[in-house]
Scaffold this active site. Structure first.
Site, short mmCIF file in Angstrom:
data_model
loop_
_atom_site.label_atom_id
_atom_site.label_comp_id
_atom_site.label_asym_id
_atom_site.label_seq_id
_atom_site.Cartn_x
_atom_site.Cartn_y
_atom_site.Cartn_z
N MET A 1 10.42 -0.94 -5.72
CA MET A 1 10.80 0.24 -6.51
C MET A 1 11.14 1.41 -5.58
O MET A 1 11.16 2.57 -6.02
CB MET A 1 9.67 0.62 -7.48
CG MET A 1 9.41 -0.50 -8.48
SD MET A 1 8.73 0.06 -10.04
CE MET A 1 7.19 0.75 -9.49
N GLY B 1 4.26 -1.51 4.11
CA GLY B 1 3.96 -2.69 3.30
C GLY B 1 5.24 -3.41 2.92
O GLY B 1 5.36 -4.64 3.05
N HIS B 2 6.24 -2.64 2.46
CA HIS B 2 7.54 -3.23 2.15
C HIS B 2 8.20 -3.79 3.41
O HIS B 2 8.80 -4.87 3.38
CB HIS B 2 8.48 -2.17 1.54
CG HIS B 2 7.97 -1.52 0.29
ND1 HIS B 2 7.53 -0.22 0.26
CD2 HIS B 2 7.83 -1.98 -0.97
CE1 HIS B 2 7.16 0.10 -0.97
NE2 HIS B 2 7.33 -0.95 -1.74
N LYS C 1 -1.55 -6.82 -2.13
CA LYS C 1 -1.99 -5.52 -2.67
C LYS C 1 -1.98 -5.51 -4.20
O LYS C 1 -2.87 -4.97 -4.84
CB LYS C 1 -1.06 -4.45 -2.09
CG LYS C 1 -0.86 -3.21 -2.90
CD LYS C 1 -1.93 -2.20 -2.62
CE LYS C 1 -1.69 -0.86 -3.25
NZ LYS C 1 -0.93 -0.86 -4.49
N ASP C 2 -0.93 -6.08 -4.78
CA ASP C 2 -0.83 -6.18 -6.24
C ASP C 2 -1.13 -7.63 -6.62
O ASP C 2 -0.26 -8.38 -7.07
CB ASP C 2 0.57 -5.75 -6.69
CG ASP C 2 0.88 -4.34 -6.24
OD1 ASP C 2 0.34 -3.40 -6.84
OD2 ASP C 2 1.62 -4.16 -5.26
N GLN D 1 -0.34 -9.07 -10.03
CA GLN D 1 1.12 -9.13 -10.22
C GLN D 1 1.69 -10.42 -9.64
O GLN D 1 2.54 -11.07 -10.27
CB GLN D 1 1.77 -7.92 -9.54
CG GLN D 1 3.28 -7.97 -9.50
CD GLN D 1 3.88 -6.67 -9.02
OE1 GLN D 1 4.06 -5.75 -9.79
NE2 GLN D 1 4.19 -6.59 -7.74
N SER E 1 0.80 2.60 -0.31
CA SER E 1 1.34 2.59 -1.66
C SER E 1 2.28 3.78 -1.80
O SER E 1 2.00 4.87 -1.26
CB SER E 1 0.21 2.73 -2.70
OG SER E 1 0.75 3.06 -3.96
P1 AMP Z 1 6.57 -1.68 -5.26
O1 AMP Z 1 7.71 -1.01 -4.59
O2 AMP Z 1 5.33 -0.86 -5.32
O3 AMP Z 1 6.95 -2.31 -6.58
O4 AMP Z 1 6.17 -2.89 -4.32
C1 AMP Z 1 7.13 -3.86 -3.95
C2 AMP Z 1 6.45 -4.99 -3.25
O5 AMP Z 1 5.76 -4.50 -2.11
C3 AMP Z 1 5.39 -5.67 -4.13
O6 AMP Z 1 5.44 -7.06 -3.90
C4 AMP Z 1 4.11 -5.08 -3.62
O7 AMP Z 1 2.98 -5.92 -3.82
C5 AMP Z 1 4.43 -4.94 -2.15
N1 AMP Z 1 3.53 -3.97 -1.52
C6 AMP Z 1 3.28 -2.70 -1.94
N2 AMP Z 1 2.35 -2.13 -1.15
C7 AMP Z 1 2.00 -3.06 -0.22
C8 AMP Z 1 1.09 -3.07 0.89
N3 AMP Z 1 0.34 -2.03 1.18
N4 AMP Z 1 1.00 -4.21 1.62
C9 AMP Z 1 1.76 -5.29 1.31
N5 AMP Z 1 2.64 -5.33 0.30
C10 AMP Z 1 2.77 -4.24 -0.46
#
Ligand code: AMP
Length: 282
Positions: free
Chosen positions: A27, A33-34, A146-147, A150, A182
């Site tokens: 998103m 993390g991404h 982390k999720d 999900q 996050s």
């Molecule tokens: P989001 O942009 O928050 O929807 O996250 C996109 C992807 O990045 C999802 O698969 C999340 O689980 C992953 N993600 C978000 N934060 C982290 C993190 N701290 N470590 C690893 N993966 C992450």
């Protein structure tokens, strides 16, 4: 790196992309993390596709959607830096055209924890990920531990709909003080940011007790609550020690489990988790 915004342009770009294709759905407001998911995808695939789409359907609170942080120029630079080949960054209407009226709703594993706390959230996630899996036709898609719930919901959806994309789980990337990265961390005040590592401390306390032989679910959940109670800014939404396969709460931790929690700091809601006795991510 190509940036496309329509399904038609995505299809055209994919037609000449070398396989295997690795997908990272995001998103935006990208962080390390991404980046870790993209680096893993880069290492394992001929083509890396990233999506940037703030999905309105997965926000159960409208203000949470409107205040979600966005900075596409910065995100695209990060994608480029990680060797992403193709970014799909559609407008909302491109994913949900007028008249769109289908919801992908996953069963039992989507009901507790985040499903109970955020009604409709996983319907929104499963629906958009089903669309993105279909559009991209990736061989592998990379998600963060982390999720944790999900990933389980998406894996169930992909299995049930016989989508040929393998779901790969990657370890959680953390700040040096243990706070999971996050996009939402940006909303924390400095006092809240200083308090937020209590999530990790609570999870590690439970994990330590489990490692030391504690098998009572109540005792382990109590351990997390005790730690969190020491932090006045932490407003606990749930703590859980659940069966790692079903996410049903455990009375006796006699099988692989997932300790998880959701805690509010002011208006910012943070989640984190720690597996107990289950294989570490792929
Ligand atoms: P989001 O942009 O928050 O929807 O996250 C996109 C992807 O990045 C999802 O698969 C999340 O689980 C992953 N993600 C978000 N934060 C982290 C993190 N701290 N470590 C690893 N993966 C992450």
């Amino acid at each position: 790196m190509r940036v496309v915004r329509t399904r038609a342009a995505l299809r055209e770009a994919l037609a000449t992309s070398p396989r295997p294709i690795g997908l990272v759905t995001t998103m935006g407001w990208l962080h390390d993390g991404h980046r870790a998911l993209m680096a893993r995808a880069r290492a394992e695939n001929g083509t890396v596709v990233a999506t940037i789409f703030v999905n309105p359907r997965q926000f159960n609170v409208a203000t949470d959607y409107s205040k979600y942080p966005r900075n596409e120029a910065r995100d695209l630079a990060i994608c480029e830096g990680e060797g992403v080949d193709l970014v799909f960054a559609p407008e909302v209407d491109e994913i949900y055209p007028p008249g769109f009226d289908t919801t992908v709703s996953v069963g039992a594993v989507a009901q507790p924890l985040e499903g109970a706390a955020r009604p409709g959230h996983f319907d929104g996630v499963a629906t958009v990920v089903a669309i993105l899996f279909d559009r991209v036709g990736a061989d592998r898609a990379y998600f963060g531990q982390k999720d944790g719930q999900q990933v389980m919901v998406i894996a169930q959806m992909a299995r049930d709909l016989a989508i040929g994309t393998r779901v790969v789980t990657c370890p959680t990337v953390r700040e040096p003080d243990g706070l999971a990265l996050s996009s939402r961390n940006v909303h924390l005040s400095s006092a809240e940011r200083a308090a937020a590592p209590v999530l990790r401390r609570a999870l590690l306390a439970a994990h330590g007790a489990w490692h030391g032989g504690e098998r009572s679910g109540d005792a382990l959940r109590g351990r997390m609550r005790d730690l969190l109670a020491e932090e006045p800014l932490a407003d606990v939404e749930y703590v859980s020690v659940a069966d790692a396969a079903t996410l049903q709460e455990l009375e006796v931790v006699d099988r692989p489990a997932l300790a998880s929690l959701a805690v509010r700091f002011g208006t910012t809601r943070l989640i984190d988790n720690e597996p107990m006795g289950q294989p570490t991510p792929d």
